[in-house]
Design an enzyme around this catalytic site. Sequence first.
Site, PDB file in Angstrom:
ATOM      1  N   HIS A 199      10.139 -24.050   8.368  1.00 26.95           N
ATOM      2  CA  HIS A 199       9.115 -24.763   9.136  1.00 26.95           C
ATOM      3  C   HIS A 199       7.702 -24.582   8.591  1.00 26.95           C
ATOM      4  CE1 HIS A 199      11.560 -25.294  13.132  1.00 26.95           C
ATOM      5  NE2 HIS A 199      12.228 -25.670  12.054  1.00 26.95           N
ATOM      6  N   CYS A 205       2.819  -3.388   3.926  1.00 28.70           N
ATOM      7  CA  CYS A 205       2.006  -2.227   4.308  1.00 28.70           C
ATOM      8  C   CYS A 205       2.757  -1.528   5.451  1.00 28.70           C
ATOM      9  CB  CYS A 205       0.578  -2.627   4.670  1.00 28.70           C
ATOM     10  SG  CYS A 205       0.416  -3.776   6.047  1.00 28.70           S
ATOM     11  N   ASP A 256       0.887  -1.162   0.000  1.00 26.72           N
ATOM     12  CA  ASP A 256       0.000   0.000   0.000  1.00 26.72           C
ATOM     13  C   ASP A 256       0.929   1.216   0.000  1.00 26.72           C
ATOM     14  OD1 ASP A 256       0.876   0.275   2.613  1.00 26.72           O
ATOM     15  OD2 ASP A 256      -1.112   0.213   3.527  1.00 26.72           O
ATOM     16  N   THR A 273       2.632  -1.965   8.788  1.00 28.26           N
ATOM     17  CA  THR A 273       3.132  -2.926   9.769  1.00 28.26           C
ATOM     18  C   THR A 273       3.274  -4.337   9.195  1.00 28.26           C
ATOM     19  OG1 THR A 273       0.860  -3.441  10.406  1.00 28.26           O
ATOM     20  CG2 THR A 273       1.990  -1.715  11.680  1.00 28.26           C
ATOM     21  N   HIS A 291       7.567 -31.191   9.585  1.00 25.47           N
ATOM     22  CA  HIS A 291       6.940 -29.902   9.269  1.00 25.47           C
ATOM     23  C   HIS A 291       5.996 -30.033   8.079  1.00 25.47           C
ATOM     24  CE1 HIS A 291       9.510 -28.078  12.210  1.00 25.47           C
ATOM     25  NE2 HIS A 291      10.574 -28.602  11.623  1.00 25.47           N
TER      26      HIS A 291
HETATM   27  C1  RB5 Z   1      -2.068   2.515   6.620  1.00 17.74           C
HETATM   28  O1  RB5 Z   1      -2.076   3.697   7.339  1.00 17.74           O
HETATM   29  C2  RB5 Z   1      -1.850   1.320   7.545  1.00 17.74           C
HETATM   30  O2  RB5 Z   1      -2.963   1.110   8.324  1.00 17.74           O
HETATM   31  C3  RB5 Z   1      -1.517   0.082   6.740  1.00 17.74           C
HETATM   32  O3  RB5 Z   1      -0.387   0.332   5.980  1.00 17.74           O
HETATM   33  C4  RB5 Z   1      -1.207  -1.199   7.493  1.00 17.74           C
HETATM   34  O4  RB5 Z   1      -0.234  -0.979   8.471  1.00 17.74           O
HETATM   35  C5  RB5 Z   1      -2.331  -2.002   7.975  1.00 17.74           C
HETATM   36  O5  RB5 Z   1      -2.154  -3.096   8.527  1.00 17.74           O
END
Ligand code: RB5
Length: 146
Positions: A98, A65, A8, A67, A133
């Site tokens: 694994h 993204c 994203d 996180t 595994h």
């Molecule tokens: C975008 O602001 C953020 O929410 C997205 O990149 C992501 O971290 C969602 O899991």
Amino acid sequence: MKILMASDHAGFELKELLAERARESGHEVVDLGPASEDPVDYPDFAHDLARRISAGEAERGVLICGTGIGMAIVANRHPGVRAALCHDAFTAELARRHNNANVLCMGGRTTGSGVAIQMFDIFLATPFDGGRHGLRVQKVEPHKEH
Ligand code: RB5
């Protein structure tokens, strides 16, 4: 290896960096977008990539993204997709050895480029251990759990 990549807006910069590295290493990269840092919704890109992995279009995928959490949640809803949210070399290695993970998820806001490159290289180069595994990974799909 054929690698699908998507992000994203929060993962865009890292996606560009890793895509360039993969191409330089001789991999075939299919960039599923986005093409800029304009805000987009991560589920749109995660569903697209995961559907393609599920259909056998490519061996591996990378989703980034902010996180990596949203990407992993979405991708793992698709049959045959084993998306692993990794944070370091150890988790990237074990995701392959694994879990036979076929999609690497990471966070553009949580992972520096040096660690991201390390994880990416390990994820592409590390084989699945199989053996015990293999039996466990078979049980991941709900209809094969017994
Ligand atoms: C975008 O602001 C953020 O929410 C997205 O990149 C992501 O971290 C969602 O899991």
